[in-house]
Scaffold this active site. Sequence first.
Site, short mmCIF file in Angstrom:
data_model
loop_
_atom_site.label_atom_id
_atom_site.label_comp_id
_atom_site.label_asym_id
_atom_site.label_seq_id
_atom_site.Cartn_x
_atom_site.Cartn_y
_atom_site.Cartn_z
N GLU A 483 0.70 -1.26 -0.07
CA GLU A 483 -0.01 0.03 -0.07
C GLU A 483 0.73 1.06 -0.04
O GLU A 483 1.32 1.68 -0.96
CB GLU A 483 -0.86 -0.09 1.18
CG GLU A 483 -1.91 1.09 1.06
CD GLU A 483 -3.52 0.46 1.64
OE1 GLU A 483 -3.68 -0.40 1.87
OE2 GLU A 483 -4.19 1.39 1.25
N GLU A 753 -3.15 0.02 13.00
CA GLU A 753 -4.10 0.59 12.29
C GLU A 753 -5.43 0.36 12.92
O GLU A 753 -6.31 1.14 12.64
CB GLU A 753 -4.09 -0.27 10.79
CG GLU A 753 -5.10 0.19 10.00
CD GLU A 753 -5.05 -0.65 8.50
OE1 GLU A 753 -4.57 -1.72 8.60
OE2 GLU A 753 -5.41 -0.23 7.53
C1 BGC Z 1 -5.29 2.60 4.07
C2 BGC Z 1 -5.87 4.03 5.05
C3 BGC Z 1 -6.75 4.79 4.20
C4 BGC Z 1 -7.94 3.85 3.74
C5 BGC Z 1 -9.24 4.60 3.31
C6 BGC Z 1 -6.73 2.00 3.71
O1 BGC Z 1 -6.40 0.99 2.96
O2 BGC Z 1 -4.46 1.89 4.85
O3 BGC Z 1 -5.12 4.19 5.86
O4 BGC Z 1 -7.05 5.79 4.85
O5 BGC Z 1 -7.63 2.87 2.89
O6 BGC Z 1 -10.16 4.28 3.56
#
Ligand code: BGC
Length: 888
Positions: A483, A753
Amino acid sequence: MTKLRPIALRCEHHAAPMGLNRPAPRFDWALDGDGHNRCQSAYRLVVRAGENVLWDSGKVQSAQARQIEYAGTALASDLRCTWSVMVWDEENVASDWSDAQHFCTGLMHPEDWRAQWIARYFVLPAGREAPADNTYDNRWQARPADHLRRDFATVERPVRATAYVSALGLYELYLNGARVGDAVMAPGWTDYHQRVEYQSYDVTDLVGAGANTIGALIGEGWYSGRVGHNQRRAGNHYGGRPALLCQLHLEYADGRVETIVSDGQWTTSQGPVCYSDFLMGEQYDARLEMPGWSEPGFDASGWQPVEVFVPDPRPPRLEASRGPQVRETVRFAGRYLRQAKTGGHIYDFGQNIAGYVALELSGKVGDRFTLRHGEVLDGEGELYVANLRHAVATDHYIAKGEGRERFKPRFTFHGFRYVELTLPDGASPDDVTLTGIAIHNDLPVTASMRTGSDMVNQLLSNIEWSQRDNFISVPTDCPQRDERYGWSADAQVFWKTAGYVMDVSAFLQKWFEDIAEAQLPDGAFTDVAPSKPLNPYRITAQPGAPGWGDAPVILAWQHWLRYGDRALLERHFDRLVAWLKHIADANPDHLRVNAVYNNYGDWLSVGPASDRTMVATAYWVLVADLMAKLSGVVGRTDLVTHYAAQANAVRTAFIATFVDGDGRIAGDTQTAYLLALDFAILPSDLHQRAAAHLLRKLDEAEGHLQTGFLGVKHLCPVLSDIGSPQRAYDLLLNETYPSWGFSIAQGATTIWERWDGWTRENGFQSVSMNSFNHYAYGAVGEWLYARVAGIDWDEDAPGFSSIRMRPLFDRRLGWIEAHYDAPTGRVESAWRLADEIVTWDIRIPPNCTGQIELPRAPLSICAGDTPLPLTGPITTLGSGRYTFTLAI
Ligand code: BGC
């Protein structure tokens, strides 16, 4: 009393910028000096190039120490300048001259560039050499790093030599065998179709008289390597092969300037870096090393000519680096844990970092050492990598069999705390030393805070490390899985915290350019910036959801409050206007139902979900209010009333749609009340009632938070504002799920997260999204610095020329010690509770005032050792050290 002293000199937000993008740079300094009520009454600033004075401001009667714009002789390109400043204090006593700082102008005009983009001729697959063998083949078609070189001769030693370098991809520059500079992952990530940054290096010491060689190694990085999560468009986001741009200026004693540029005279070869990709990792075969390849006398007869090429779809704009470089910052020794079931060996670095592992080893020729990286171990002590998704995150080193060998990868990085090392047959862990190296944008660390709670201290450390690990050219969501995008909401909720921990001014200047370039023609800001790799199903960028697309407005406002830097606002103001227009045009009824795109809502909350239209509309109130303020700052008074009226219309629609007469908000979630309260959406009676509902929601959750990314930032500040700071402390000190303390009780060294990244009942959260290193929930940091320590900005005096000091004392926390190097100078705050008394020591820097707000009138106030007359709970103080005592 000592003289005042200008410190922390900055030019364009850097200690010593190596390249400017504006003809007239701006200068800032902070002040140091003891005594009380110290002020700057005047300054004088001198800029020189060698002995030549380019600008002498003369003595200017002014307290201003920020954003002083250069007003001297027009600055030429490729110039090295020094500057220093002196100030006069409140009694007109002059300071000494500051130490001189330097800046370089760089190549300021497109026509200064004579270098051409050069690259290896395109060969498929995986850039294989002809005749084909399989040394460089791999299942991802990741390319080997290319070596490029050119010999050149000088008649004499130059008195000054400067290298201007960039790449489409990543580069390392070498001169006569020496690595130039200490940046890694340069030139950084931008939308290479529009703009690329170059770096400037002073290489005077590396160029000699006679034979010289310049060399570069280039890798894929964000340009052609894998970025992001979608396998339909995993890599090659900007192009297929990396390229180099390099211009070396040699200035001789007689003033002559000679340039050596990247052009058709260079040759290229592949070497030991078989491939190096952010997500896949690196394979390095030491048997393929080419000793002396960047030194004179090397036999390059087998090398191929480079191709001079014009990048698709057009050559990018070249701009000087705006942010500090990514560098290797902290090293961690690997501690041997155990042998894994795979036969590999597990090591622990004790800290979740972004970076790589350096190996020191002895082996036989052809021996393979393999490193797999992971953030956590599973229940059996094995490396857990399921959450990395498609990131293979594996490095291989193939030994040359020559004594002690050293390896660290060049063009990849991983997010990890643990590695599993697989050894070749016959080797033992005793033959290998592992060192974890953290990399990130090397921003000055500007704060520290310690408290009476080990858990809170660990939280502060986790916040700082998630920031370090995710400041890699852009502020990313996470550094480990496939990501690593510049997600905008993650950044905006965390930005106030980030600005305490480090000086983020230069870093934001750079990222704001990325944000601006990603903006769509219809005014939509994007979910991520740079925007290209995110969504493989669209040709254009993914427009931003509420809270995400709103980020630039919030960031601009915070940048103004923290640094008092109007230039960034002026530069990007029209873009902010376009975003607000985009929202308003789509939503004539003032409810934000359209143009909400992926409308993520209060992302990853636990407990009942918040109504997404409610969240979106609340955010509209916030950004319209901020636009009214920003319009005032940039002098667009015509827009102040426009945005204030818009915010009020949206408030009215919000109340009519989502709020009942009892102040209950649709969905009845913590985040609903937090947003309505913090964005001042409700009139005072409903505000009071909503505050009571928030407390009820906390009770219903047995004193636990339930917010996601958007709500979290407001929890502790709002609870403090509504007169319940002890409830904010309850959340802070909680160690049961869900809480910050819960992750720490599980051994977290970075911010997770998800609140439930791992729980006893369910184990790891879904493998499809479970990072242990996302800073968004670290947004509680702003409350720790601003409220617990009481070092907050003052909206009426941006740039910390006034500090709002309203500490929150708590018996359970016991004590704190904090400092923040504000743009104006060092602010300190320390309090300690003993018996029924709290003692609070503060330092306010010169040229600054403190607005003191205490929970009750103090028992005593001393300025140094001198008692001051007692006043009420609110006081304004000038610079100096003070001690307060209060009954608690
Ligand atoms: C990311 C985020 C991001 C989100 C959006 C995720 O995959 O890791 O932190 O803000 O997607 O909803």
